[in-house]
Scaffold this active site. Sequence first.
Site, PDB file in Angstrom:
ATOM      1  N   HIS A 320     -54.585  13.088  11.553  1.00  0.00           N
ATOM      2  CA  HIS A 320     -53.662  12.820  10.458  1.00  0.00           C
ATOM      3  C   HIS A 320     -53.175  14.089   9.771  1.00  0.00           C
ATOM      4  CE1 HIS A 320     -54.770   8.525  10.709  1.00  0.00           C
ATOM      5  NE2 HIS A 320     -53.659   8.329  10.044  1.00  0.00           N
ATOM      6  N   GLY A 321     -53.971  15.115   9.758  1.00  0.00           N
ATOM      7  CA  GLY A 321     -53.510  16.326   9.083  1.00  0.00           C
ATOM      8  C   GLY A 321     -54.410  17.516   9.315  1.00  0.00           C
TER       9      GLY A 321
END
Length: 460
Positions: A320-321
Site C-alpha cells: 500500500h505504501g
Amino acid sequence: MLFNSYEFLLLFLPITLILYFYLNSIKMVTLSKLMLVIASLFFYSWWNSIYLLLILGSMIFNFIIGRSLGKTASKALLIFGIIGNVALLGYFKYTDFFIENFNWVLSKDVDLLHLALPLAISYFTFQQIAFLVDNYRGEVKEFSFLNYSLFITFFPQLLMGPIVHHKEMMPQFALKWRSILRWENISLGLFIFAIGLAKKTLIGDPLTDYAQYAFDNAQKLTMIEAWYASTSYVLSYYFDLSGYADMAIGIAKMFNIDLPKNFNSPYKARNFADYWRRWHMTLSRFLGDYIYKSLGGNKNIVWIIYLNIMITFFVSGFWHGAGWTFVVWGLLNGIFVVMAHMMKKANLEMNFYVAWFLMFIGLIITRTLFVAKDFSDAWYVTKTMFNPMNLKFEGLVYIDPILQSLYLAIALILALGFKNSAQIAENFKPNIKYTLYTIVLLATSLFTFSSAKEFLYFQF
C-alpha cells in the site's frame, strides 16, 4: 483521464463504445480488440505518455515468460518472472524508502531519486504476477499477445482494479453474444457507473477535503476535530475506492464484460477477518491465493497459520505504501484478524453491536496511519481522540460541525443502512424509474467535475 471528467464521460467512453461495437457488427473482431487496446493505452497515457513505454515493456516481458511457462512449468522461470515484476515495482515505489532508511541506519547522506510513481504500477504488476503463477499451474489455455494486451490494459479496471485473472475475463471476449451491442447492459452499466460516480463526487470528495485539511494540521486538532477527521477519512476511503470499483464494473458491463465484485458492505462487518473478506475483495483474493496459500495457508499448526496471516498483512501494508506507517498499519490489521480467528477457535462470540462498534473503532484508529504524514501525527490524533482534557466545543478551527455532521450522517446511513451497489443492481430494470435515478445521479455529479479530484488509491 479521470472517470469523473467531461472528456471521459462525454467523449472517450461513448466514442470507444461506438467504435468497438461497430467493428464487431461488421465482423472485424480482431480489429475491435486492437482498437480497445489502443484506446486503453491512450486512456493510460493521458497523464504522462512517458510511462506508456513502461507498461508496454512490462507486458512484453510477462507475456514471453508466461507463454514459456505454459509450455514448460519451470519453477526457476516463474521465480525469475516474479523477481522481474517485483524489481520494477520496487525501483519506482521503494527506492527512496530504502535510501532514507539506509541513510538513517548508517548516518549517510545519499541523495534521494524522487522518482514519480507510474500510474497503476501496483495493480498491473500484481495482475501480471497472477498471470505468471496461473500459467505455471496450467490454468491459462490460450496465448495471444493481443488478448493478453487487452487483459492487462482494459481501461475500466486498469488503474485501480478489480484485479482479475486471465481465465475469468478473456473467455468472455471470445463469446459471440458479448460482441453484440446489448442495450440492457448499456443501461445497467450506466446505472452502476452513476452510483459509483455519485459515491465518489458527492460523498467521498467532500469527506476527503475535510479529512486531508484536518490531518495537514494534525498537531492542532481538538478531541472533537480528531474524531471528525478520522471518521471522515475512514468513510471517504470507502466511498472513493468502492465508487471507482462501481464505475469500473459499470463501464465493463457496457462492453458486456462482467468484472468481479470488489466490495460487499465492508463496514457492516463485525470483526477484522470478516471486514477483509468484504473490503477490496480481489486484492484480498490475490494476497490469499499467492501469499497466504503459498506459505501453507491453514494447513499447518495453529501458530504457523497465525504467522502466515501476519506475513500476508505485512506484504499488504508494504504494497500500500513505501513507509513504516503503512507497514505498521498492515501488521495491526494482521493482529486484529488473528484475534478474530482466535476468538472463533475458542467459540467466543460478542454481542453483534458491541463487536461491530469495536471493529469500527479499530478501523478509525488504524486508518490514521494511512492519512497521517508520520507516526507523530498519527499518534497525536489517536491520543487526542481519547483525551477529555482536549474536549472543546468552542473555537473549533478545523471543522464546520453542522456541515461535516451532515456528511458523516449521510455516509454512515448509506454504508450501514442500505444495500450496496451490487445488491441494488440485482433489482435493476430498464424502466422509467431506474432511468430517472441514473439521470439524477449523473446530472448532480456533473456539477462537481470542475473541481474533480483524483482517486485516493492513485498514490498506491
